[in-house]
Write an enzyme that holds these catalytic residues in place. Structure first.
Site, PDB file in Angstrom:
ATOM      1  CB  CYS A 151      -0.850  -0.050   1.316  1.00 50.61           C
ATOM      2  SG  CYS A 151      -2.096   1.241   1.183  1.00 50.61           S
ATOM      3  CG  ASP A 305      -6.833  -2.553  -3.383  1.00 51.00           C
ATOM      4  OD1 ASP A 305      -7.388  -1.611  -2.719  1.00 51.00           O
ATOM      5  OD2 ASP A 305      -5.646  -2.701  -3.610  1.00 51.00           O
ATOM      6  CG  HIS A 334      -6.094  -2.790   0.122  1.00 49.98           C
ATOM      7  ND1 HIS A 334      -5.393  -2.156  -0.701  1.00 49.98           N
ATOM      8  CD2 HIS A 334      -5.595  -2.403   1.387  1.00 49.98           C
ATOM      9  CE1 HIS A 334      -4.436  -1.382  -0.127  1.00 49.98           C
ATOM     10  NE2 HIS A 334      -4.339  -1.599   1.088  1.00 49.98           N
TER      11      HIS A 334
END
Lengths: 360, 151
Positions: A151, A305, A334
Site C-alpha cells: 500500500c 481493490d 486490498h
C-alpha cells in the site's frame, strides 16, 4: 435446485449436526464477547536494530543456515499496523519468506504520537529510510537491498528509489501501491480541493484521528462491516473461520492516526497534484524521478481493490525506468492480495519465485 | 458450508448466502455511485468542516478551563512529548555511537553473534546460469506463477 423430500436418516443427522453447531456457536460467541482466546499476531521472533521516535527497524531471526545474498526490507504504510505481514503462524508472510531463505527486515513507523504531527513525507523518505537501509547494509555487508512495500509502503519504496537512484535498491516489490492518484476513485472525489479543507483538518487535529481514517475507509464499502457480522454468525460453528475472522477484524479495526503534516503533504502533492508520476515531487530538496529507477520491479495489484483501486495501481511499471519490470494482477481485494488463503497458496509463492531469482 | 446427504435437497442457507453476496455487491455499487457525486463530496466536506470547527471550539474552551484550574492541557502534554522525543533521539544517537565503538573494538559478544549469522550463498533451486535470474518461468515451481507474471 432439487426439491426431493428429506429422508429420516438425513433429518436425524441434520438435527445432530445443528445441535453440535449450536453448542459451538454458543461457546465461540462467548469467546468473542468476552475477548477470550484473542489471536496472537506479529509473533515471529525479531530484534530491534534501530529506533527513532515510534519508528523501529526490525530484523527477523533467520530460520535457515543459508540465506539469499540480498536482504529484503519491508517498508510499512502510515495507514495501517505492520502485523498484516506477520499474522498468526502459518499465515505470516514474514514467516513464509524466512522459511524460503530470505534475510528479512522491516521498517515499522509505529503508532504516531501527538507530537509526531510535524513529521512530513520528507522525514520518512529522506531521513529515516536512508538511515535504516544504511544499517541493513552495514549489518549484512551487502550494497544491494530488496524493498517490499504494501500500500503506502510501496509509495515510500518508489519515492526512495526515485530520490536515491544510486542507493543500491536491487529489487522493488510494490503491493497494492497507488501511483496515479487521479484513479483513487471515491477517496480522490472526497478530497476535492473545492470542498475538502485539508489545512483546517490538520491545523485542528494535528494527527488525523484513527477514527476518521477508519470511517473513511469503511465508507468505501458501506455494507462490508454489517454483513461481515452476519457471515460470522453463519459460520460461528467453524473454528477456523472464526479464528481468521478475528485476526482480520483485529487488523481492520486497529487503525492508526495519520501524522498531520505528512497527511497535508500527501493530500496536496499526491492526491491533488499527482506529482509522483509527473516527476514534480520534491522531498528534502531531492526530486523524486521514477524514470531514474533501475531496480527490478514487481507490481502486484488486486483487481477489486477498493482502497488502492486498480485504476490507481495498474500503470506503475509504465512510470519507472527499469528494464526488468513485471505486473501481476490478482483477482482479489486490498487485504486478500497479501493475507489469507489465496495469498498463501498463490501470491506468496509467486513473490518467492520472482525475488529468489533476483536475490543471489 | 452445507454438507452433502444421500438425498440432494434445497439448501436454504446456501441460497441465503448467495443472496447476501449479491445484495452486498449491489448495495455497495449503489452507494459508491451515490457517493461519487459532487453534492455528496460537498456535503461531506461541509460535515468535516463543521466537525473540525466544533473540535477547535471544544479544545479552546477546554484549554481555558484547564488553565483556570491550574492543570496541564493537551498542548502542554504534547509539548512535553516533543521534549521527550528529542531526548529519545539523542539517546538513539548515543546508542548508535556506542554500537559503532563496540564494533570497533570487536567485542567478544559481536564475534559470537557473527558466528551465528547464516551464510549468504543461497540460490533458488535450478539456478545455474545468469539467464535463470531473468527467467523465473524455468524455475521448477513455475506452475505457481500466474500467467500475468511472465514476460
Amino acid at each position: 435446485m432439487s426439491t426431493q423430500a428429506k429422508t429420516p436418516e438425513s433429518l436425524v443427522g441434520q438435527v445432530g449436526r445443528e445441535a453440535t453447531r449450536t453448542i459451538d456457536r454458543s461457546r465461540r460467541s462467548l469467546d468473542l464477547l468476552l475477548g477470550r482466546h484473542d489471536p496472537d499476531v506479529g509473533t515471529t521472533p525479531k530484534e530491534t536494530l534501530f529506533s527513532k521516535g515510534t519508528m523501529k527497524l526490525y530484523r527477523f531471526r533467520p530460520v535457515t543456515d543459508d540465506v539469499y545474498r540480498v536482504p529484503l526490507v519491508f517498508v510499512m504504510s502510515l495507514v495501517s499496523k505492520s502485523y498484516i505481514l506477520d499474522l498468526a503462524p502459518g499465515q505470516s508472510f514474514v514467516e513464509y519468506l524466512l522459511k524460503q531463505g530470505f534475510d528479512v527486515y522491516m521498517i515499522d513507523w509505529g503508532y504516531p504520537r501527538a507530537e509526531d504531527h510535524t513529521l512530513r513525507l520528507d522525514d520518512y523518505v529522506v531521513d529515516m529510510m536512508p538511515r535504516c537501509l544504511e544499517i541493513v547494509r552495514e549489518r549484512t555487508g551487502q550494497d544491494d537491498v530488496s524493498i517490499l512495500g504494501y500500500c503506502m509502503g510501496g509509495v515510500f519504496g518508489l519515492m526512495y528509489a526515485g530520490a536515491f537512484p544510486e542507493s543500491g535498491v536491487r529489487n522493488l516489490i510494490c503491493v497494492a501501491t497507488p501511483v496515479d492518484f487521479d484513479g483513487m476513485g471515491l477517496l480522490r472525489r472526497w478530497a476535492d480541493p473545492r470542498w475538502f479543507d485539508v489545512d483546517r483538518m490538520v491545523d485542528t487535529y494535528g494527527n488525523i484521528p484513527a477514527e476518521i481514517m477508519l470511517r473513511s475507509l469503511e465508507m468505501l464499502r458501506p455494507l462490508e462491516r454489517p454483513l461481515s457480522y452476519l457471515r460470522l454468525w453463519d459460520n460461528l460453528w467453524d473454528e477456523e473461520y472464526v479464528y481468521n475472522w478475528r485476526i482480520r477484524y483485529k487488523w481492520v479495526q486497529d487503525q492508526i492516526p495519520f501524522p498531520g503534516e505528512a497527511y497535508r503533504q500527501f493530500t496536496k502533492e499526491l492526491m491533488w497534484g499527482n506529482k509522483l508520476i509527473k516527476g514534480e515531487l520534491e522531498l528534502g530538496g531531492k526530486r523524486v524521478d521514477l524514470k531514474r529507477i533501475s531496480a527490478s520491479v514487481l507490481n502486484a495489484v488486486a483487481e477489486f481493490d477498493h482502497i488502492s483501486p486498480y485504476d490507481a495501481t495498474k500503470a506503475l511499471t509504465s512510470y519507472v525506468g527499469s528494464e526488468d519490470k513485471q505486473d501481476l494482477k490478482v483477482r482479489g481485494g486490498h487485504v486478500s492480495l497479501i493475507a489469507g488463503r489465496s495469498a498463501v497458496t498463490r501470491f506468496w509463492p509467486t513473490v518467492n519465485e520472482w525475488l529468489s531469482a533476483r536475490s543471489v | 458450508m452445507s454438507e452433502q446427504t444421500d438425498q440432494p435437497r434445497p439448501d436454504v442457507m446456501e441460497a441465503w448466502r448467495e443472496w447476501l453476496t449479491q445484495t452486498e455487491r449491489q448495495f455497495n455499487a449503489f452507494f459508491n455511485e451515490a457517493m461519487n457525486t459532487e453534492p455528496f463530496a460537498r456535503s461531506m466536506g461541509g460535515y468535516m468542516e463543521m466537525t473540525a470547527a466544533f473540535q477547535r471550539t471544544m479544545a479552546e474552551g477546554m484549554q481555558r478551563y484547564l488553565t483556570f484550574m491550574n492543570m496541564p492541557s493537551r498542548t502542554d502534554v504534547v509539548d512535553l512529548g516533543e521534549t521527550l522525543r528529542s531526548i529519545e533521539d539523542r539517546l538513539s544517537r548515543i546508542e548508535e555511537m556506542l554500537q559503532i565503538a563496540a564494533e570497533a573494538v570487536d567485542m567478544a559478544e559481536d564475534r559470537e553473534a557473527a558466528r551465528r549469522e547464516p551464510t549468504r550463498t543461497r540460490t533458488p533451486a535450478g539456478y545455474g546460469t545468469a539467464e535463470d535470474a531473468q527467467e523465473p518461468a524455468e524455475h521448477p515451481q513455475s506452475e505457481a506463477v500466474p500467467q500475468g507474471l511472465r514476460r
